[in-house]
Scaffold this motif. Structure first.
Motif, PDB file in Angstrom:
ATOM      1  N   ARG A  32       0.793  -1.244   0.006  1.00 22.67           N
ATOM      2  CA  ARG A  32      -0.183   0.165   0.231  1.00 22.67           C
ATOM      3  C   ARG A  32       1.309   1.384  -0.012  1.00 22.67           C
ATOM      4  N   PHE A  33       0.671   2.471  -0.946  1.00 20.13           N
ATOM      5  CA  PHE A  33       1.906   3.829  -0.741  1.00 20.13           C
ATOM      6  C   PHE A  33       0.099   5.063  -0.752  1.00 20.13           C
ATOM      7  N   GLU A  34       0.066   5.609   0.166  1.00 21.56           N
ATOM      8  CA  GLU A  34      -0.312   6.161  -0.044  1.00 21.56           C
ATOM      9  C   GLU A  34      -0.116   7.993   0.209  1.00 21.56           C
ATOM     10  N   ALA A  35       0.086   9.387  -0.519  1.00 23.61           N
ATOM     11  CA  ALA A  35       0.488  10.512  -0.308  1.00 23.61           C
ATOM     12  C   ALA A  35      -0.230  11.237  -0.233  1.00 23.61           C
ATOM     13  N   GLY A  36      -0.381  12.449   0.237  1.00 28.40           N
ATOM     14  CA  GLY A  36      -1.312  13.447   0.238  1.00 28.40           C
ATOM     15  C   GLY A  36      -0.322  14.893  -0.329  1.00 28.40           C
ATOM     16  N   PHE A  37      -0.963  15.795  -0.907  1.00 32.74           N
ATOM     17  CA  PHE A  37      -0.309  17.653  -1.436  1.00 32.74           C
ATOM     18  C   PHE A  37      -1.182  17.950  -1.314  1.00 32.74           C
ATOM     19  N   ARG A  38      -0.459  19.560  -0.895  1.00 32.57           N
ATOM     20  CA  ARG A  38      -1.759  20.814  -0.742  1.00 32.57           C
ATOM     21  C   ARG A  38      -1.022  21.784  -0.542  1.00 32.57           C
ATOM     22  N   THR A  39      -1.085  22.685  -1.171  1.00 34.51           N
ATOM     23  CA  THR A  39       0.327  23.600  -1.896  1.00 34.51           C
ATOM     24  C   THR A  39      -1.214  25.441  -1.526  1.00 34.51           C
ATOM     25  N   LEU A  40      -0.326  26.237  -1.776  1.00 35.63           N
ATOM     26  CA  LEU A  40      -0.921  27.544  -2.027  1.00 35.63           C
ATOM     27  C   LEU A  40      -0.959  27.679  -3.964  1.00 35.63           C
ATOM     28  N   LEU A  41      -1.837  28.163  -4.164  1.00 35.21           N
ATOM     29  CA  LEU A  41      -2.221  28.226  -5.744  1.00 35.21           C
ATOM     30  C   LEU A  41      -2.205  29.656  -6.145  1.00 35.21           C
ATOM     31  N   ALA A  42      -3.041  30.705  -6.017  1.00 36.88           N
ATOM     32  CA  ALA A  42      -3.005  31.736  -6.234  1.00 36.88           C
ATOM     33  C   ALA A  42      -3.467  32.186  -4.853  1.00 36.88           C
ATOM     34  N   SER A  43      -3.175  33.701  -4.816  1.00 39.50           N
ATOM     35  CA  SER A  43      -3.872  34.466  -3.760  1.00 39.50           C
ATOM     36  C   SER A  43      -3.998  36.098  -4.782  1.00 39.50           C
ATOM     37  N   ILE A  44      -5.469  36.142  -4.849  1.00 41.48           N
ATOM     38  CA  ILE A  44      -5.986  36.806  -5.772  1.00 41.48           C
ATOM     39  C   ILE A  44      -7.453  37.723  -5.496  1.00 41.48           C
ATOM     40  N   ASN A  45      -6.432  39.386  -4.766  1.00 42.10           N
ATOM     41  CA  ASN A  45      -7.557  40.273  -4.293  1.00 42.10           C
ATOM     42  C   ASN A  45      -7.604  39.441  -2.603  1.00 42.10           C
ATOM     43  N   LYS A  46      -8.938  38.928  -2.347  1.00 39.44           N
ATOM     44  CA  LYS A  46      -9.472  38.460  -0.839  1.00 39.44           C
ATOM     45  C   LYS A  46      -9.528  36.660  -1.116  1.00 39.44           C
ATOM     46  N   THR A  47      -9.473  36.431  -1.768  1.00 40.96           N
ATOM     47  CA  THR A  47      -9.587  35.042  -2.720  1.00 40.96           C
ATOM     48  C   THR A  47      -8.148  34.400  -2.457  1.00 40.96           C
ATOM     49  N   THR A  48      -8.080  33.399  -1.192  1.00 42.94           N
ATOM     50  CA  THR A  48      -7.444  32.646  -1.517  1.00 42.94           C
ATOM     51  C   THR A  48      -7.088  31.155  -1.721  1.00 42.94           C
ATOM     52  N   MET A  49      -6.464  30.760  -2.961  1.00 48.31           N
ATOM     53  CA  MET A  49      -6.975  29.055  -3.425  1.00 48.31           C
ATOM     54  C   MET A  49      -5.817  28.258  -2.802  1.00 48.31           C
ATOM     55  N   HIS A  50      -6.360  26.688  -3.054  1.00 46.74           N
ATOM     56  CA  HIS A  50      -5.423  25.741  -2.411  1.00 46.74           C
ATOM     57  C   HIS A  50      -5.692  24.359  -4.090  1.00 46.74           C
ATOM     58  N   PHE A  51      -3.929  24.399  -4.146  1.00 49.45           N
ATOM     59  CA  PHE A  51      -4.588  22.930  -4.832  1.00 49.45           C
ATOM     60  C   PHE A  51      -4.367  21.869  -3.849  1.00 49.45           C
ATOM     61  N   ASN A  52      -5.745  20.682  -3.425  1.00 49.72           N
ATOM     62  CA  ASN A  52      -5.832  19.706  -3.161  1.00 49.72           C
ATOM     63  C   ASN A  52      -5.136  18.595  -3.323  1.00 49.72           C
ATOM     64  N   ALA A  53      -4.489  17.140  -3.356  1.00 54.35           N
ATOM     65  CA  ALA A  53      -4.076  16.531  -4.027  1.00 54.35           C
ATOM     66  C   ALA A  53      -4.101  15.053  -3.145  1.00 54.35           C
ATOM     67  N   ALA A  54      -4.684  14.112  -3.541  1.00 49.98           N
ATOM     68  CA  ALA A  54      -3.912  12.549  -2.619  1.00 49.98           C
ATOM     69  C   ALA A  54      -4.080  10.908  -3.841  1.00 49.98           C
ATOM     70  N   TYR A  55      -3.653  10.515  -2.987  1.00 50.44           N
ATOM     71  CA  TYR A  55      -3.184   9.486  -4.056  1.00 50.44           C
ATOM     72  C   TYR A  55      -3.454   8.824  -3.574  1.00 50.44           C
ATOM     73  N   ARG A  56      -3.763   6.157  -3.917  1.00 49.02           N
ATOM     74  CA  ARG A  56      -3.352   6.048  -3.045  1.00 49.02           C
ATOM     75  C   ARG A  56      -3.454   4.632  -3.704  1.00 49.02           C
ATOM     76  N   TYR A  57      -2.447   3.728  -3.773  1.00 48.51           N
ATOM     77  CA  TYR A  57      -2.124   2.644  -4.347  1.00 48.51           C
ATOM     78  C   TYR A  57      -1.976   1.246  -3.786  1.00 48.51           C
ATOM     79  N   PHE A  58      -2.993  -0.378  -4.522  1.00 47.79           N
ATOM     80  CA  PHE A  58      -3.056  -0.791  -3.413  1.00 47.79           C
ATOM     81  C   PHE A  58      -2.392  -2.570  -4.407  1.00 47.79           C
ATOM     82  N   SER A  59      -1.733  -2.962  -3.870  1.00 48.91           N
ATOM     83  CA  SER A  59      -0.648  -3.902  -5.231  1.00 48.91           C
ATOM     84  C   SER A  59      -0.525  -5.206  -4.231  1.00 48.91           C
ATOM     85  N   GLU A  60      -1.208  -6.009  -4.963  1.00 48.98           N
ATOM     86  CA  GLU A  60      -0.792  -7.598  -4.376  1.00 48.98           C
ATOM     87  C   GLU A  60       0.018  -8.090  -4.713  1.00 48.98           C
TER      88      GLU A  60
END
Lengths: 395, 111
Positions: A312-340
């Motif tokens: 099993r391999f699992e990873a999560g990632f989140r970072t700041l995408l942009a902060s424009i005017n008063k809006t702060t946007m984040h990019f979120n990701a998760a990946y999960r892998y299972f192998s017999e």
């Protein structure tokens, strides 16, 4: 009056008693919907009653409001320690291959015992934890996320690094004053460009933080109707590194963040192209022995329900995408892998030897702009790409 | 809830440390209502376990900075384990605000 109508009256009664309706924003929309149905007449014909009944009984917001009030009664009570970590979120599920929907809920519960070493520099702990989580749709065939689990983890967690210089009393007083000067700045650009930050970070001399958890795990996984289930036991390592100082080379190794560093630079969010060491991903790797206790598909393919080994391999990632005017946007990701591991050829031919699932989204404070999911988890039998952009559609 | 003011070192030191940690880019005044789910670490796609693990990393670093950089001491009856657990419990609640987190800091540390 049949039992559904009694249930409807009960919901009305509980909502009226438990909640001042004018303060519940999630009920306002429902009230507007009901008003629209009632607008054409004073009498309530059976068909309209049924429409209202379905509207109320299938509205997850009502159940979340009610659950929130029940939860608030015991979440802060010390004698309710077994219940206070129970989280329930009612939602509407939509089948992968149809437009039909079903009311349901997701649940998460955990209880843990941890023994921390309490001195400043011995930062490790023994941890024993029981968790249960999953998604239940009241019409089970419309549950696209039908994966339930209950497990026990026993292990140890700790930190390496993540320290700063210990300052004397005079420097400490200076640092507190600098912070108050920074707090007085009301312009974000002026704040970002203030040389006072350098004074603090230079004095701190931040070291990279390495956070680990190693545990033995065991538990049950299955579908909500228990038609497919398996027992698992094994071991896992979870790891996260963070470089909270841009000057530390570890921050430059966050290759996942380079595209986003470029976007931040282009949008004027950051003054230079600098990947964030604070946005390095969290990674979990594990080896499980899986004992399929009930799996008709697997039995039909292999003729038995022998246990197998799964990576099993699992990873999560989140970072700041942009902060424009008063809006702060984040990019979120998760990946999960299972192998017999060493899967039988029949299992490989049926493409049941590995499962991977990727999901990502762009979010702001209380909303999302875009999300995308692709792949399958154990027990899913088909890949599904799901995009959401204000509304959801399946491919 | 702690009063969000620059005269309260629990609020100021928390805000400043999270800024240095790249968790937000808000001025002190605007940060009061910033929610935990708006901080950099709060990936909504993580499992409960993973999110708590990330929050524990934030809390451990905050604890060290409060003590080493800003001279913070634990309040009576508080030790590292209690203070860090208190921070983690707040950090993983997406709708809690910086003011809520500052209240936890104010409860457990004396600057």
């Amino acid at each position: 009056m049949d039992c559904k109508k009694y249930l409807l009256l009960l919901v009305f009664y509980v909502v009226a008693k438990a909640t001042p309706a004018q303060t519940i924003t999630t009920l306002e929309g429902l009230k507007a919907k009901i008003a629209a149905v009632l607008v054409s007449g004073d009498n309530l014909p059976e068909t309209k009653f049924n429409t209202i009944e379905n509207m109320i009984l299938n509205e997850p917001g009502i159940y979340n409001d009610l659950w929130g009030r029940v939860n608030n009664t015991f979440r802060n009570k010390s004698d309710q320690f077994l219940l206070k970590n129970l989280k329930i979120d009612f939602k509407t599920f939509q089948g992968n291959d149809s437009n039909k929907t079903s009311l349901g809920f997701s649940y998460k519960w955990n209880y843990e015992i941890n023994k921390k070493k309490n001195t400043d520099y011995q930062r490790s702990e023994f941890l024993a934890k029981i968790t249960a989580e999953g998604n239940v749709a009241f019409k089970k065939n419309l549950n696209p996320l039908d994966f339930q689990s209950a497990k026990l983890d026993i292990g140890t967690s700790g930190f390496l690094g993540g320290t700063v210089n210990k300052l004397d009393a005079a420097l400490t007083a200076d640092m507190n004053k600098i912070n108050q000067q920074l707090a007085a700045i009301e312009d974000e650009d002026e704040l970002a460009n203030s040389p006072l930050w350098n004074d603090i970070t230079k004095a701190m001399a931040i070291k990279n933080q390495y956070h680990y958890n190693f545990s033995a795990t065991g538990g049950w996984e299955g579908k909500q109707d228990f038609s497919t289930s398996q027992l698992t036991y094994g071991a896992q390592l979870r790891f996260s590194a963070k470089a909270y100082s841009d000057k530390n080379p570890l921050a430059q190794l966050n290759i996942l963040d380079y595209p986003f560093a470029l976007i931040r630079y282009i949008t004027g969010t950051d003054k230079s192209i600098n990947p964030y060491g604070a946005a390095l991903p969290i990674v979990t790797m594990g080896i499980d022995m899986v004992n399929p206790t009930k799996d008709s598909v697997r039995t039909a393919i292999t003729g038995n329900e022998k246990q197998f080994t799964r990576f099993r391999f699992e990873a999560g990632f989140r970072t700041l995408l942009a902060s424009i005017n008063k809006t702060t946007m984040h990019f979120n990701a998760a990946y999960r892998y299972f192998s017999e591991l060493n899967a039988a050829s029949a299992i490989r031919l049926a493409k049941l030897n590995s499962f991977s699932y990727f999901t990502c989204s762009v979010t702001a404070a209380d909303t999302y702009f875009f999300s995308y999911s692709y792949g399958k988890l154990p027990f899913d039998r088909t890949d599904n790409a799901v995009y959401e952009l204000g509304f959801k559609f399946n491919l | 809830m702690a009063i969000w003011t620059s005269n309260n070192l629990a609020c100021v030191n928390l805000w400043s440390t999270l800024y240095i940690m790249k968790q937000h880019k808000k001025t002190f005044k605007k940060a009061e209502k910033l929610k935990m789910k708006e901080l950099l670490f709060f990936n909504p796609l993580l499992t409960e376990d993973e999110l708590k693990f990330e929050a524990a990393g934030i809390a451990d670093f905050l604890d060290i900075v409060f003590k080493n950089t800003y001279g913070g001491k634990y309040e009576d009856g508080i030790d590292k384990a209690k203070a860090v657990n208190h921070l983690v419990d707040t950090l993983i609640e997406g709708d809690k605000t910086m003011a809520d987190l500052a209240a936890a800091v104010d409860d457990d540390y004396n600057f």
